[in-house]
Design a protein around this motif. Structure first.
Motif, short mmCIF file in Angstrom:
data_model
loop_
_atom_site.label_atom_id
_atom_site.label_comp_id
_atom_site.label_asym_id
_atom_site.label_seq_id
_atom_site.Cartn_x
_atom_site.Cartn_y
_atom_site.Cartn_z
N LEU A 88 0.83 -1.21 0.00
CA LEU A 88 0.00 0.00 0.00
C LEU A 88 0.86 1.26 0.00
CD1 LEU A 88 -2.99 -0.58 2.48
CD2 LEU A 88 -3.13 -0.02 0.06
N LEU A 89 1.86 1.28 0.87
CA LEU A 89 2.73 2.46 0.97
C LEU A 89 3.48 2.70 -0.34
CD1 LEU A 89 4.09 1.87 4.58
CD2 LEU A 89 2.59 3.74 3.86
N ASN A 90 3.79 1.63 -1.05
CA ASN A 90 4.52 1.77 -2.32
C ASN A 90 3.66 2.33 -3.43
OD1 ASN A 90 6.93 0.81 -1.27
ND2 ASN A 90 6.54 -1.31 -1.87
N HIS A 91 2.34 2.18 -3.35
CA HIS A 91 1.50 2.52 -4.50
C HIS A 91 0.43 3.58 -4.22
CE1 HIS A 91 3.16 -0.62 -7.05
NE2 HIS A 91 3.05 -1.47 -6.03
N ILE A 92 0.14 3.86 -2.95
CA ILE A 92 -1.00 4.72 -2.65
C ILE A 92 -0.80 6.16 -3.12
CG2 ILE A 92 -0.29 5.48 -0.33
CD1 ILE A 92 -3.19 4.92 0.56
N SER A 93 0.45 6.59 -3.26
CA SER A 93 0.71 7.98 -3.67
C SER A 93 0.89 8.13 -5.18
CB SER A 93 1.97 8.50 -2.96
OG SER A 93 1.80 8.49 -1.56
N THR A 94 0.71 7.07 -5.94
CA THR A 94 0.84 7.19 -7.39
C THR A 94 -0.22 8.14 -7.92
OG1 THR A 94 1.61 4.89 -7.48
CG2 THR A 94 0.87 5.91 -9.56
N PRO A 95 0.17 9.20 -8.61
CA PRO A 95 -0.84 10.19 -9.04
C PRO A 95 -1.73 9.66 -10.16
CG PRO A 95 1.33 10.77 -9.90
CD PRO A 95 1.53 9.60 -8.99
N ASN A 96 -2.98 10.11 -10.11
CA ASN A 96 -3.95 9.87 -11.19
C ASN A 96 -4.14 8.39 -11.51
OD1 ASN A 96 -4.47 12.64 -11.61
ND2 ASN A 96 -2.57 12.81 -12.78
N ILE A 97 -4.17 7.57 -10.46
CA ILE A 97 -4.48 6.16 -10.66
C ILE A 97 -5.69 5.81 -9.81
CG2 ILE A 97 -2.82 5.43 -8.88
CD1 ILE A 97 -2.43 2.84 -10.49
N ASP A 98 -6.70 5.23 -10.43
CA ASP A 98 -7.91 4.84 -9.72
C ASP A 98 -7.58 3.77 -8.69
OD1 ASP A 98 -10.43 2.68 -9.92
OD2 ASP A 98 -10.98 4.76 -9.59
N ILE A 99 -8.30 3.77 -7.57
CA ILE A 99 -8.00 2.85 -6.47
C ILE A 99 -8.04 1.40 -6.91
CG2 ILE A 99 -10.42 2.82 -5.65
CD1 ILE A 99 -9.32 2.57 -2.80
#
Length: 594
Positions: free
Chosen positions: A213-224
């Motif tokens: 989660l920490l690796n991917h949650i801040s990826t901009p403009n990506i739907d959950i």
């Protein structure tokens, strides 16, 4: 099960004519609130976990960076869990998005998921509802207040309760891992592993699920949903294909943790100016129009975009002034300050909140003008029972209403003499009145024993186990109480003694006795039915945080009993009651709709 007996009985007095009012939730304001919990320091047989506190702390920090208002709580006891959940319930009112992240022990029982506080006493023979917080309660609360609800559960760690149960199996209703959760419209629920399976705590700082989660949650403009696909891939690989995260999704539209509207909406290489303008034409965000002007500074819509920016700047300035004035009004919290705010800013959501704050302040002022003695007097004033006035005088011998109580006592004693003789002109009305008073007193024996036990404790006659049963320790406490009032020490209270006991404890401010008195007045058990005064007693108990009082008071507001109908206040009280775990309150809250 003991608590359920009290609450179900009390609510039965009130929940007779539930009315379902379908009210769709209004639009949100962009506010995003997260409740993040990490439980590691488990006591007893569950054993301490390595990573949940780290997981919660790191997720909370990342969510704050992403614009969430975060309530972080770690190593929660049951009491602290309920208190933190209450803070969450207060924070999400009016928000657009709510998020709940939990790391720690969880267990499924009869297909319902329970989150386990660190001080829980858990075994397969114990009723878990008294020791845990259910996922359904939290999800229901989030769906009640926000359009979008995100639930992330890293709570499937193995534990001694279920380690001997095969995957997919159940013993005494218990199963390994967590059960599926139905996602209502606007909800997204993600589990660290598939239903019925076990997740891993991890060897590093974080669990595999939280690490991903920490690796991917801040990826901009990506739907959950796309983001969770990446999380699922990472966890599956990190656990050598032993753990596969699972999700249940009913989101309406897309959800981005980090949305860059300029990048997302304005890609001039891919869109024409018209397409770009259509994408932002209804926006209320200045940055959208600024980004448009950067992409098309000399375009056909440039002048309109500039006008939009100017209008939004003016609106923001006024909103900023309103916010400053609102903060000042809330800080001073006087009628004059709230009235001044409403005169200056009569429209908008802050004006609606200000009106509610002003009404609450006026209600508080009115309520506080009435002392417990006055509330007590008004509650028994219609009585035709001499012991009611005798007990009142024993509590307030030199009070404001003592003279009136003495007059009423003399009158009731004379009336009882006449009626007792049934001669010398005793009217049928007088006879009926006394019979009614006796019937009211007789009905007080239906009050749950728990209330009597709480009342005994409040008066110093200790009952250590609030069992709801008239057991030997309770009868001993009753005899002690009877000795102090000069009554026969039978160990069983007469109807009049029950009323006297509860009113005496209520006069001391005991929240359970205050609640019991409100219920007596609502139901006509022990005291003449008086729903207006019932509100006063229940309000005093609710101010002390008594969830049962909140539930019953909420029903009075819902049905307009004893005063004006106020669905907003009813919803607020019942929501807190549900959060505090009051059995029977949730269906009443659902009857109000959204």
């Amino acid at each position: 099960m003991r608590l359920r007996i009290v609450i179900t009985t009390a609510l039965f007095f009130l929940v007779l004519a539930a009315t379902v009012l379908a009210q769709p939730a209004g639009p949100g304001n962009g506010k995003r609130v997260a409740f993040v919990v990490g439980n590691s320091a488990y006591q007893g047989r569950l054993g301490e976990l390595r990573n949940p506190v780290n997981d919660a702390t790191d997720i909370a920090a990342r969510l704050e960076q992403l614009g969430f208002e975060v309530i972080l709580a770690t190593d929660l006891s049951l009491r602290a869990f309920r208190a933190s959940l209450l803070s969450f319930a207060t924070a999400i009112e009016g928000a657009e998005t709510s998020l709940f992240f939990y790391a720690g022990h969880g267990v499924q029982v009869n297909d319902e998921n329970h989150l386990i506080p660190v001080d829980a006493r858990i075994d397969r023979d114990r009723n878990l509802s008294d020791e845990t917080i259910t996922v359904n309660r939290i999800v229901g609360l989030m769906n009640q207040f926000t359009e979008t609800s995100i639930v992330l559960l890293d709570a499937c760690r193995d534990n001694p309760l279920t380690s001997d149960i095969p995957i997919g199996g159940q013993v005494d209703g218990f199963g390994r891992g967590l059960a599926r959760v139905r996602a209502d419209g606007g909800s997204y629920i993600a589990f660290a592993t598939a239903p019925g399976n076990v997740a891993y705590d991890g060897e590093g700082r974080n669990s595999p699920f939280t690490t991903a989660l920490l690796n991917h949650i801040s990826t901009p403009n990506i739907d959950i949903r796309l983001m969770m696909a990446d999380v699922r891939r990472d966890v599956f690989a990190a656990t050598q294909q032993r753990q596969l995260p699972w999700e249940n999704n009913s989101l309406i539209g897309r959800f981005f943790f980090d949305e860059n509207s300029a990048l997302q909406r304005l890609d001039s290489n891919a869109r024409s100016e018209v397409e770009a303008w259509q994408a932002i034409a209804n926006s209320n965000q200045r940055e959208d129009y600024s980004a448009f002007l950067q992409a098309f500074p000399d375009g056909n819509f440039a002048s309109v975009a500039s006008l939009k920016i100017g209008a939004l700047e003016q609106a923001e300035e006024r909103a900023s002034a309103a916010q400053s004035a609102f903060v000042l009004a809330r800080a001073t919290n006087t009628e004059d300050q709230w009235n001044n705010f409403l005169e200056t800013f009569p429209e908008g959501i802050l004006a609606d909140i200000a009106r509610e704050e002003l009404q609450d302040l006026q209600d508080d002022l009115e309520r506080n003008r009435m002392t417990l003695e006055e509330i007590h007097w008004r509650s028994i004033e219609p009585s035709r029972s001499a012991p009611d006035f005798q007990m009142f005088l024993s509590l307030y011998p030199n009070g404001e209403f003592s003279d009136l109580a003495e007059q009423r006592l003399e009158a009731t004693l004379r009336a009882e003499e006449i009626v007792g003789a049934l001669t010398d002109g005793a009217s049928p009305e007088e006879v009926s009145d006394v019979r009614l008073e006796r019937e009211i007193k007789r009905k007080v024996t239906q009050i749950p024993v728990q209330f009597i036990q709480y009342g005994l404790n409040a008066l110093g006659h200790q009952v250590t186990d609030i069992s709801g049963v008239l057991d030997a320790p309770t009868r001993r406490a009753v005899r002690n109480y009877q000795a102090t009032i000069g009554a026969t020490q039978s160990g069983r209270l007469t109807p009049q003694q029950i009323v006297d006991l509860l009113l005496s404890a209520a006069a001391l401010g005991d929240s359970h006795a205050l609640t019991a008195t409100g219920i007596m007045l609502t139901s006509g058990q022990g005291l003449r039915k008086n729903e207006e005064m019932a509100r006063q007693w229940l309000d005093r108990a609710a101010d002390q945080g008594n969830g049962l009082a909140m539930a019953n008071l909420g029903i009075l507001y819902r049905d307009g009993l004893g005063g004006e109908r106020d669905l907003s206040k009813a919803r607020s009280l019942l929501t807190v009651a549900v959060t505090l775990g009051v059995e029977g309150a949730e269906p009443v809250l659902r009857s109000l709709g959204n």
